[in-house]
Write an enzyme that holds these catalytic residues in place. Structure first.
Site, PDB file in Angstrom:
ATOM      1  N   THR A   1       0.989  -1.118  -0.042  1.00 60.90           N
ATOM      2  CA  THR A   1      -0.106   0.028  -0.067  1.00 60.90           C
ATOM      3  C   THR A   1       0.956   1.460   0.183  1.00 60.90           C
ATOM      4  OG1 THR A   1      -1.678  -1.182   1.125  1.00 60.90           O
ATOM      5  CG2 THR A   1      -1.629   1.328   1.356  1.00 60.90           C
TER       6      THR A   1
ATOM      7  N   THR B   1      -0.267   0.423   6.623  1.00 54.79           N
ATOM      8  CA  THR B   1       0.196  -0.427   5.414  1.00 54.79           C
ATOM      9  C   THR B   1       0.470  -1.904   6.137  1.00 54.79           C
ATOM     10  OG1 THR B   1       1.688  -1.174   3.759  1.00 54.79           O
ATOM     11  CG2 THR B   1       2.453   0.424   5.512  1.00 54.79           C
TER      12      THR B   1
END
Length: 350
Positions: free
Chosen positions: A212, A263
């Site tokens: 991410t 993330t």
């Protein structure tokens, strides 16, 4: 006192007052600005990181970091800064967002993104979009141009067309590297039911699977913002949505506490409302930003088996970048002179 002497005295007073005002102006510190970015946790094993690949990743992170900081330096808003930084990473096929996002089990990229304005707070998000070149820009439009927070799949893309966003073919997102990762993940998946141990191919398929991208920023007005974008997990079930577009899970910002972008393994972040939890610890338990990030990442996530990391920023310009995975691609830059890019633990380069 004679008139000439009186005039002389007044002139001296004016000069002294002007000097005092000028000195005060010079001594007053300008409001801080700062931006922090991440390009994913659970990244490539250091032993497999070639010098060329490392240099390329660092260049990609630096481009995103500098793009966001340039916005702040010119007096732009934190929202514009995080949008600019994330858009750069969405366009860079090295990162798991936008062009170069990982592929689901059907071989398609399904993209999620969210943005949050800490001064509102306001937020916008999209999930499961397949034709939007820059999902972070569509999330921004959801926030700015609709009464909603989260739009998904075809509905989000209908809204994109209403807003004049040009959609792209699904093939735009596919890269050879992601196709190879998908095949490796499929092979590993087929092997597991037969009792075959996880192969090296299976391990390789997980690299960057948590890649991410995200950014948090603080502008001259003291406003915070957060933005996150992702392709999710390699070989994920079609329709799977992770933490990124869920406000409070992977993305959160409030001027009362902090801005956070996460993330990692999204299911853990959803169940533990990770991004909001960091801000709540700052606001209600009065922990420092670094203490709050450590509590969530190193204690709460670890306790449940969650792997990943997060970046966070508060209104004083304090920065936290914490992770419990092998690494987290990250960068930070502020008006106090901090300017760094890092990938693994104890790894900071300017």
């Amino acid at each position: 006192m004679s008139r000439p002497r009186l005039c002389e005295f007044i002139s001296v007073l004016f000069i002294a007052a002007a000097a005092l005002v000028s000195g005060a102006a010079r001594g007053a510190a300008a409001p801080p600005i700062a931006i922090v970015i991440h390009g994913g946790a659970g990244v490539i094993d250091p032993s497999k990181m070639t010098p060329a690949k490392e240099a390329s990743y660092r260049a990609g992170l630096a481009a995103a970091l500098d793009a966001g900081y340039d916005v702040l330096e010119r007096g732009g808003t934190s929202l514009d800064a995080v949008t600019a930084a994330v858009r750069i990473m969405e366009d860079d096929p090295q990162f798991n967002a936008g062009h170069g996002a990982v592929l689901n089990r059907d071989g398609d990229a399904e993209l999620d993104a969210a943005i949050m304005d800490g001064s509102g707070p306001r937020a916008g998000a999209v999930a499961g979009v397949r034709h939007v070149k820059n999902p972070i820009e569509l999330a921004r439009l959801v926030m700015d141009k609709s009464p909603h927070v989260l739009l998904i799949a075809e509905g989000a893309e209908d809204f994109a067309l209403e807003q004049g966003v040009v959609l792209v073919p699904r093939g735009y997102f596919r890269t050879e590297a992601r196709e190879q990762q998908l095949e490796e993940a499929r092979r590993a998946e087929r092997a597991r039911p037969a009792g075959t141990p996880t192969t090296q191919a299976g391990v390789a398929a997980t690299e960057n699977s948590m890649g991410t991208v995200g950014a948090v920023a603080l502008d001259r007005a003291g406003n915070l913002a957060a933005a996150t974008s992702t392709g999710g997990l390699t070989n994920k079930h079609n329709g799977r949505v992770g933490d990124t577009p869920l406000i409070g899970a992977g993305t959160y910002a409030s001027n009362e506490s902090c801005a956070v972008s996460g993330t990692g393994e999204g299911e853990y972040y959803i169940r533990q409302v990770v991004a909001y939890d960091v801000c709540a610890l700052v606001l209600y338990r009065h922990l420092s930003l670094s203490q709050a990030a450590h509590e969530v990442v190193q204690v709460k996530l670890r306790r449940t088996g969650g792997e990943g990391g997060l970046i966070a920023l508060d209104r004083s310009g304090n920065i936290a970048m914490d992770f419990n995975s092998v690494g987290m691609f990250r960068g930070a830059r502020d008006s106090h002179g901090r300017h760094e890019i890092a990938m693994y633990r104890d790894d900071t380069r300017h």
